[in-house]
Design an enzyme around this catalytic site. Structure first.
Site, PDB file in Angstrom:
ATOM      1  N   GLU A 208     -10.494   6.920   2.019  1.00 46.80           N
ATOM      2  CA  GLU A 208     -10.086   5.517   1.918  1.00 46.80           C
ATOM      3  C   GLU A 208     -10.949   4.567   2.747  1.00 46.80           C
ATOM      4  OE1 GLU A 208      -6.588   4.181   3.938  1.00 46.80           O
ATOM      5  OE2 GLU A 208      -6.224   2.556   2.533  1.00 46.80           O
TER       6      GLU A 208
ATOM      7  N   SER B  94       0.815  -1.224   0.000  1.00 47.62           N
ATOM      8  CA  SER B  94       0.000   0.000   0.000  1.00 47.62           C
ATOM      9  C   SER B  94       0.849   1.275   0.000  1.00 47.62           C
ATOM     10  CB  SER B  94      -0.952   0.006   1.198  1.00 47.62           C
ATOM     11  OG  SER B  94      -1.931  -0.989   1.016  1.00 47.62           O
TER      12      SER B  94
ATOM     13  N   ASP C 292      -8.905  -4.326   2.855  1.00 48.44           N
ATOM     14  CA  ASP C 292      -7.600  -5.008   2.808  1.00 48.44           C
ATOM     15  C   ASP C 292      -7.374  -5.895   4.022  1.00 48.44           C
ATOM     16  OD1 ASP C 292      -4.697  -5.211   1.874  1.00 48.44           O
ATOM     17  OD2 ASP C 292      -4.412  -4.187   3.796  1.00 48.44           O
TER      18      ASP C 292
END
Ligand code: MG
Ligand code: ZN
Length: 356
Positions: free
Chosen positions: A244, A77, A249
């Site tokens: 975000e 990331s 994730d």
């Protein structure tokens, strides 16, 4: 009377074709939403569980982003966020700099330099890799205290997430919250305080470290996003906001499809807030993508309206496949087909007519 009406109609009819051939409209505002780890399976898992519908489907253009980093087939990331924010492929783990450790200006920093209002709203600590890529320049994503201090070097108007301890409980003894107050920021530690602040500069440090996952986090992400949009919208020159959905994730790292769905639907609700605003406003481009896919997730079987599906994960880590891109609003047509993850910055720079 009749003559006047005829005159008006003539004028109006003449105007219509002119409007149709007029130059393509540029957006004044951009809301850029990143679903961390969000591939097509994660999106479809949410869609199936939600009865075969998502807000995401309101987007009018879609494409794919190639996510490999400078030194790895499969990005992390840090490199993924840096590619989206700064337009450079860098090494995994690096934040806001090229692979040879040279700091690169992010789209948020460039927008701020051009007097647009800027903001970040995330479902994780504001010092975590994805938000960090938009404000910080550090060789390692784990340098949370250095990343927190980098927020002080920007003119960002609003940032909301977790990570309070990296601002207030630091090894160097600095209290960044006090320093932010001296720079005219209003500080909020609770979502209700965020919602009560309607103008000026705002820092929301809602959790000591990382935000809790869904459902414990409640409506933090969609409501903080709505607050940020309303505050940034005051700026006459426009705004750039990055949001975000950070924990899609994390649920994928855990190979937990039920949790993937919870995080995906929270992110989609947030997307809905952005699209509602963009539709009403008419001058706002909404772009939605991911930094990479996580889990190598596949869905073998499922039932619409149920979170019980047969999902298979092929890794506990990230995968290297391209991720979907969706866009809505003026300029959305620039986000179709295959694109590199480093192309977003230059596209947005052009669309917002930012000067270097
Ligand atoms: Mg992230
Ligand atoms: Zn990850």
């Amino acid at each position: 009377m009749r003559k006047t009406l005829f005159f008006c109609l003539t004028i109006c009819l003449q105007c219509i074709p002119i409007q149709h051939v007029s130059a393509q409209k540029n957006p004044k505002n951009v809301i850029f939403l990143i679903g961390d780890g969000m591939g097509l399976s994660q999106i479809y898992a949410g869609m199936v569980a939600n009865g075969n519908k998502l807000n995401l489907e309101r987007c009018t253009y879609s494409g794919f982003s190639k996510t490999y980093s400078a030194n790895n087939f499969t990005t992390d990331s840090g490199a993924g966020g840096t590619a989206l924010a700064c337009g450079v492929k860098t090494n995994n783990g690096m934040i806001g700099m090229s692979s040879d450790s040279v700091a690169v200006q992010s789209i948020l920093e460039l927008a701020s330099q051009n007097k647009l209002a800027t903001g970040i709203v995330v479902a994780c600590a504001v010092t975590h890799a994805t938000p960090a890529s938009y404000v910080a320049h550090q060789v390692n994503r784990n340098m949370y205290e250095e990343i927190a201090a980098d927020y002080l070097k920007t003119d960002i108007d609003v940032f909301i997430g977790g990570g309070r301890k990296y601002f207030e409980d630091r090894t160097d003894g600095r209290n960044l919250t006090s320093e932010l107050k001296a720079k005219n920021y209003q500080i909020a530690y609770k979502l209700d305080s965020v919602k009560a602040i309607k103008s000026g500069k705002l820092v929301g440090l809602l959790y000591d470290d990382q935000n809790p996952n869904m459902p414990e986090r409640g409506n933090m992400l969609p409501e903080a996003t709505e607050s940020a949009i309303n505050m940034l919208h005051d700026n006459t020159k426009g705004f750039f906001l990055m949001v975000e959905g950070s924990q899609i994730d994390w649920a994928c790292h855990d190979n937990n499809s039920v949790q993937v769905i919870k995080e995906m639907l929270d992110f989609d609700e947030t997307i809905g807030k952005a699209l509602d605003f963009a539709k009403k406003d008419g001058n706002t481009l909404v772009v939605i993508t991911a930094d990479h896919e996580t889990g190598g997730m596949a869905i073998i079987d499922g039932k619409f309206g149920s979170d019980q599906m047969k999902a298979v994960f092929t890794t506990k880590g990230h995968s290297g496949i391209p991720v979907p891109v969706f866009a809505f609003g003026p300029g959305a047509e620039n986000f179709s087909g295959f694109m590199e993850n480093v192309s977003f910055k230059s596209k947005l720079e052009k669309l917002l007519k930012l000067k270097k």
